[in-house]
Design a protein around this motif. Structure first.
Motif, PDB file in Angstrom:
ATOM      1  N   PRO A 270       0.862  -1.195   0.000  1.00 30.51           N
ATOM      2  CA  PRO A 270       0.000   0.000   0.000  1.00 30.51           C
ATOM      3  C   PRO A 270       0.893   1.239   0.000  1.00 30.51           C
ATOM      4  O   PRO A 270       1.697   1.419   0.914  1.00 30.51           O
ATOM      5  CB  PRO A 270      -0.766  -0.110   1.325  1.00 30.51           C
ATOM      6  CG  PRO A 270      -0.637  -1.549   1.738  1.00 30.51           C
ATOM      7  CD  PRO A 270       0.683  -2.006   1.218  1.00 30.51           C
ATOM      8  N   SER A 271       0.784   2.071  -1.047  1.00 32.89           N
ATOM      9  CA  SER A 271       1.802   3.095  -1.248  1.00 32.89           C
ATOM     10  C   SER A 271       1.250   4.507  -1.271  1.00 32.89           C
ATOM     11  O   SER A 271       0.157   4.761  -1.747  1.00 32.89           O
ATOM     12  CB  SER A 271       2.536   2.845  -2.570  1.00 32.89           C
ATOM     13  OG  SER A 271       3.287   1.649  -2.477  1.00 32.89           O
ATOM     14  N   GLY A 272       2.073   5.413  -0.735  1.00 36.95           N
ATOM     15  CA  GLY A 272       1.783   6.844  -0.781  1.00 36.95           C
ATOM     16  C   GLY A 272       3.008   7.561  -1.308  1.00 36.95           C
ATOM     17  O   GLY A 272       3.147   7.811  -2.498  1.00 36.95           O
ATOM     18  N   ASN A 273       3.941   7.841  -0.406  1.00 37.76           N
ATOM     19  CA  ASN A 273       5.165   8.550  -0.790  1.00 37.76           C
ATOM     20  C   ASN A 273       6.257   7.649  -1.364  1.00 37.76           C
ATOM     21  O   ASN A 273       7.386   8.091  -1.553  1.00 37.76           O
ATOM     22  CB  ASN A 273       5.712   9.334   0.399  1.00 37.76           C
ATOM     23  CG  ASN A 273       5.058  10.694   0.477  1.00 37.76           C
ATOM     24  OD1 ASN A 273       4.867  11.347  -0.554  1.00 37.76           O
ATOM     25  ND2 ASN A 273       4.699  11.120   1.676  1.00 37.76           N
ATOM     26  N   PHE A 274       5.951   6.378  -1.584  1.00 39.00           N
ATOM     27  CA  PHE A 274       6.876   5.445  -2.230  1.00 39.00           C
ATOM     28  C   PHE A 274       8.054   5.082  -1.333  1.00 39.00           C
ATOM     29  O   PHE A 274       9.043   4.523  -1.787  1.00 39.00           O
ATOM     30  CB  PHE A 274       7.392   6.053  -3.561  1.00 39.00           C
ATOM     31  CG  PHE A 274       7.871   5.038  -4.578  1.00 39.00           C
ATOM     32  CD1 PHE A 274       6.981   4.309  -5.343  1.00 39.00           C
ATOM     33  CD2 PHE A 274       9.227   4.831  -4.785  1.00 39.00           C
ATOM     34  CE1 PHE A 274       7.426   3.391  -6.292  1.00 39.00           C
ATOM     35  CE2 PHE A 274       9.687   3.909  -5.739  1.00 39.00           C
ATOM     36  CZ  PHE A 274       8.775   3.193  -6.492  1.00 39.00           C
ATOM     37  N   GLY A 275       7.968   5.373  -0.024  1.00 39.20           N
ATOM     38  CA  GLY A 275       9.074   5.046   0.870  1.00 39.20           C
ATOM     39  C   GLY A 275       9.140   3.547   1.117  1.00 39.20           C
ATOM     40  O   GLY A 275      10.204   2.919   1.028  1.00 39.20           O
ATOM     41  N   ASN A 276       7.981   2.970   1.413  1.00 43.36           N
ATOM     42  CA  ASN A 276       7.913   1.565   1.752  1.00 43.36           C
ATOM     43  C   ASN A 276       8.330   0.703   0.557  1.00 43.36           C
ATOM     44  O   ASN A 276       9.240  -0.134   0.655  1.00 43.36           O
ATOM     45  CB  ASN A 276       6.473   1.266   2.186  1.00 43.36           C
ATOM     46  CG  ASN A 276       6.332  -0.044   2.915  1.00 43.36           C
ATOM     47  OD1 ASN A 276       7.258  -0.842   2.943  1.00 43.36           O
ATOM     48  ND2 ASN A 276       5.183  -0.280   3.501  1.00 43.36           N
TER      49      ASN A 276
END
Ligand SMILES: *Cc1c(COP(=O)(O)O)cnc(C)c1O
Length: 484
Positions: A270-276
């Motif tokens: 599950p992605s937002g800022n692409f950190g994970n």
């Protein structure tokens, strides 16, 4: 290990030199000069390690300017069953990131297993604790060594701020000034943050929305003289140490899901800022046998659009939707530049040009290019999910597997089910526990989710929060008065 900037003009820094830094001076993000390579033999030799031992093995490849004995102590003190204890009842409490197999799913003529990689057992019940708890201990270590102090200023709409406060509470040499939008967070989120009694934590509720709080942080950070005089720092998601801490759980998840390193596993994130998912990319570049890295977005689908079309189009504030998976509501993905750097053959000048173009004209277009054709070799695929999908997926997982998942994990689950391959196990990263998003769970299931016992009645605890108008000067003055 030396570090460089994705925009090419910064080179040859050590881990401790970039630990407290945000952006590189040229506006880029830090990455290691090369990725250490992990052979199958080494990977297999890590199978018996605890999470803390595995973290030490991986982090020592990247943080080689911290003496091994010190790094070991930091890892052992960060990844303990006491800190990561909010696990579901049936778990082994000593496993920091357990895998919950949901079951076998038919795929064409074959089948595969799907599981949750449980990353939300830390103090704030979301995966950000995995990296932030390490950051707290690393910061305290380096500040003590250099006899320095740090005042962390941040803005939060919920998850990041609480993870930062729980990581930094009681840490010597560190104060946290966290701005939140007054009346805009859930009662549970307010209680988590505002009930902290530590003297080094200051909660400031801004009479406005999240963007007002964010603008104040930017204004203070842009006042370089003030920033230097008052040792202001941040803990945002582009911090390299946060990304590298997240690399560890891809290895941990892989090792728990397999018996031998000849097997491949897919991860859905599950992605937002692409950190994970950037951490997943790095794990894959290090040689971890990952088949697919699946980027799952909600209605804010900047990343899904890019991986499907080659067009990266940052959204304007007014286009950014408030959804029921709010921690993925982003207009552009701040860590995405790290992947673009690798994908374009580490051409810093090209990356600098592209991301300046994002600022000036809103994006870039690689559709119909040979480069976009090569993206598949990095394992990336993507999908998106909507509120209706989340509701349906939460119901489906509850009915079929008797497990309640949160809204962000539901976005991941929805997209994972569209990308199954027979014989390749699928791990969906569980990025938060359902109690954090109780009202949507109630909408889906007709009853609120279970609450870990440590969180019984937290809304009734006394809260400490200072209210302020959205005024930069008022915030600066508060910092001055409380850092004397
Ligand atoms: C922050 C967050 C995400 C998004 O992670 P990125 O690293 O920003 O892609 C997903 N789910 C939850 C619960 C989060 O808090």
């Amino acid at each position: 290990m030396r570090y460089i900037s994705t925009r090419g003009s910064q080179q040859n820094l050590s881990f401790l030199q970039i630990l407290l830094a945000g952006l590189a001076p040229d506006g880029g993000l830090y990455l290691p000069e090369t990725y250490p390579q992990i052979s199958k033999q080494t990977l297999d030799s890590w199978r018996g390690l605890s999470y803390a031992q595995l973290a030490f093995e991986i982090l020592s490849l990247f943080a080689d300017d911290i003496p091994a004995a010190d790094l070991k102590v930091i890892c052992e003190k960060t990844y303990t069953s006491k800190v990561y204890c909010h696990t579901r009842e049936q778990d082994d409490a000593t496993d920091i990131t357990p895998v919950h197999w949901l079951g076998d799913v038919a795929v064409g003529q074959g089948q595969t297993s799907i599981g949750l990689l449980s990353l939300s057992n830390g103090p704030t019940l979301a995966f950000k604790d995995m990296a932030m708890q390490l950051l707290g201990n690393l910061f305290e270590y380096v500040l003590a060594r250099e006899n320095k102090e740090l005042n962390i200023l941040g803005a939060t709409s919920g998850d990041t701020g609480s993870a930062a406060e729980y990581a930094m509470r009681g840490k010597k040499g560190i104060k946290v000034f966290m701005l939140s939008p007054k009346g805009k967070m859930s009662p549970f989120q307010c209680a988590q943050m505002y009930s902290l009694k530590d003297e080094n934590i200051f909660n400031i509720a801004i009479e406005g929305v999240f963007d007002d709080a964010q603008d104040i942080v930017k204004a203070v950070s842009n006042d370089l003289a003030f920033k230097a005089q008052h040792q202001i720092g941040t803990v945002n998601s582009i911090n390299w140490a946060r990304v590298v801490a997240q690399v560890v759980y891809y290895f941990a998840g892989y090792l728990r899901a397999t018996d031998s390193s000849s097997e491949k596993v897919s991860f859905c994130v599950p992605s937002g800022n692409f950190g994970n998912v950037c951490a997943g990319h790095i794990a894959r570049m290090m040689g971890l046998p990952i088949e697919k890295l699946i980027v799952a977005t909600n209605e804010n689908d900047v990343l899904d659009e890019f991986f499907k079309t080659g067009v990266y189009r940052a959204r304007k504030a007014a286009e950014t939707l408030h959804t029921s998976s709010p921690s993925m509501d982003i207009s552009k993905a701040s860590n995405f530049e790290r992947f673009v750097f690798d994908w374009l053959g580490r051409d810093g000048a090209e990356v600098a040009k592209l991301f300046k173009q994002v600022d000036t004209s809103g994006g870039f277009d690689f559709s119909n290019t040979t480069q976009f054709g090569q993206i598949a070799q990095y394992g990336f695929v993507s999908g998106r999910s909507t509120h209706e999908d989340r509701i349906r997926t939460i119901q489906q997982v509850a009915n079929t597997y008797h497990v309640v998942i949160d809204t962000h994990t539901a976005d991941g689950m929805k997209v994972a089910l569209e990308h199954l391959t027979a014989g390749v196990k699928m791990l969906v990263l569980e990025t938060a526990l359902p109690i954090k998003f109780a009202s949507t769970i109630e909408e889906a299931l007709g009853h609120p989710p279970g609450r870990p016992s440590a969180f019984e009645g937290i809304e009734q605890l006394p809260q400490q929060v200072i209210e302020m108008p959205p005024n930069v000067q008022a915030v600066k003055q508060f910092i001055v008065e409380h850092t004397k």
